[in-house]
Structure formats: structure tokens, C-alpha cells
Design a protein around this motif. Structure first.
Motif, short mmCIF file in Angstrom:
data_model
loop_
_atom_site.label_atom_id
_atom_site.label_comp_id
_atom_site.label_asym_id
_atom_site.label_seq_id
_atom_site.Cartn_x
_atom_site.Cartn_y
_atom_site.Cartn_z
N LEU A 10 -1.87 9.05 4.96
CA LEU A 10 -1.10 7.90 4.50
C LEU A 10 0.36 8.30 4.47
N VAL A 11 1.17 7.57 5.18
CA VAL A 11 2.59 7.84 5.21
C VAL A 11 3.30 6.58 4.75
N THR A 12 4.22 6.72 3.85
CA THR A 12 4.97 5.57 3.38
C THR A 12 6.40 5.69 3.88
N GLY A 13 6.90 4.61 4.45
CA GLY A 13 8.27 4.61 4.96
C GLY A 13 9.02 3.41 4.42
N LEU A 14 10.32 3.41 4.64
CA LEU A 14 11.16 2.31 4.20
C LEU A 14 11.95 1.84 5.40
N ALA A 15 11.85 0.57 5.70
CA ALA A 15 12.64 0.00 6.78
C ALA A 15 13.50 -1.10 6.19
N LEU A 16 14.76 -1.01 6.43
CA LEU A 16 15.66 -2.04 5.93
C LEU A 16 15.85 -3.06 7.03
N GLY A 17 14.98 -4.06 7.05
CA GLY A 17 15.04 -5.09 8.07
C GLY A 17 16.39 -5.78 8.04
N VAL A 57 9.09 -7.58 2.57
CA VAL A 57 7.73 -7.75 3.04
C VAL A 57 7.18 -6.34 3.29
N VAL A 58 6.09 -5.99 2.62
CA VAL A 58 5.46 -4.70 2.81
C VAL A 58 4.33 -4.87 3.81
N ILE A 59 4.39 -4.08 4.89
CA ILE A 59 3.41 -4.16 5.96
C ILE A 59 2.69 -2.82 6.08
N GLU A 60 1.39 -2.91 6.30
CA GLU A 60 0.59 -1.71 6.46
C GLU A 60 -0.19 -1.81 7.76
N THR A 112 5.27 0.25 5.49
CA THR A 112 6.73 0.15 5.57
C THR A 112 7.19 -1.15 4.91
N THR A 113 8.39 -1.15 4.44
CA THR A 113 8.97 -2.32 3.79
C THR A 113 10.11 -2.85 4.65
N VAL A 114 10.05 -4.13 4.97
CA VAL A 114 11.11 -4.79 5.72
C VAL A 114 11.85 -5.68 4.73
N ARG A 115 13.16 -5.46 4.64
CA ARG A 115 13.97 -6.23 3.69
C ARG A 115 14.87 -7.22 4.42
#
Length: 119
Positions: A10-17, A57-60, A112-115
Motif C-alpha cells: 500500500l502506497v499513499t501519495g498526494l497529487a495536487l490536481g 477527491v481520494v482515488i484508490e 492519491t488525493t486530487v485537489r
């Protein structure tokens, strides 16, 4: 990193959409995380901008051991359902290198989270 019964990382990342920043996942020693090699920015419709709709929006999904596009992407959490389709459309086009565990390619569960924000 967490290990599941199927030995998927499980890898968690952050994406600033809409901000142009790539995910920044963290790996434990001895493992390689998938690396983003192609990123598509999410569409942010003018109508939603005009209404000042913002949120995350958190996408998996799973980065397959062959690399490539996220498999089975789905929304885990969303601040506004109207943003979900745009986040999913963008993240579904991202391309990844495979993750490795003990030097062997493995499927990697990725979140990942898209903002969406108005500058």
C-alpha cells in the motif's frame, strides 16, 4: 507500507490536481515504489470554477506489476461528487513504472488525493 494477505504493497501519495505537483509516495527500505512517468491534469470545468466549487477527491487503485495505468481506480472519498468524474478521468490516464518488493515487480495498491482549488 502495509502488507496485505495478497502481498500487495500500500502506497499513499498526494497529487495536487490543477496545481501540477506529482504524487510523493514513501517507500520502506529495500522496496521500490511505482514512479509516475506520465501525468494528466484533471479538467476543472469553468462552470464549477464560477460556482467556486473546490475540494479533494481520494482515488484508490492498483499499479500492476507490469507498470502502466492504474487498475480498478475508484473514489474512496470526495468533498464534492461533481469533482469525482474529472479526478477519475485524469488519474486513469496516469502511467506508472512498476513497484518492487525484494527486487521483484509486484502489484501496488495506491491511493492519491486530487485537489481542486481556485488560485
Amino acid at each position: 507500507m502495509r502488507r496485505t494477505l495478497t502481498d500487495v504493497l500500500l502506497v499513499t501519495g498526494l497529487a495536487l490536481g490543477c496545481a501540477g505537483s506529482a504524487p510523493a509516495p514513501v517507500a520502506s527500505s529495500g522496496n521500490e515504489i511505482p514512479k509516475l512517468v506520465h501525468r494528466v491534469e484533471p479538467e476543472y470545468p469553468a462552470s464549477l470554477r464560477q460556482q467556486r466549487v473546490t475540494g479533494s477527491v481520494v482515488i484508490e487503485g492498483t499499479v500492476p506489476k507490469q507498470g502502466g495505468a492504474l487498475r480498478d481506480p475508484h473514489v474512496v472519498r470526495s468533498d464534492d461528487p461533481r469533482l469525482e468524474v474529472y479526478a477519475l478521468a485524469a488519474v486513469s490516464q496516469w502511467v506508472w513504472t512498476p513497484g518492487k518488493k525484494d527486487g521483484q515487480p509486484v502489484d501496488v495498491k495506491f491511493q492519491t488525493t486530487v485537489r481542486f482549488s481556485i488560485p
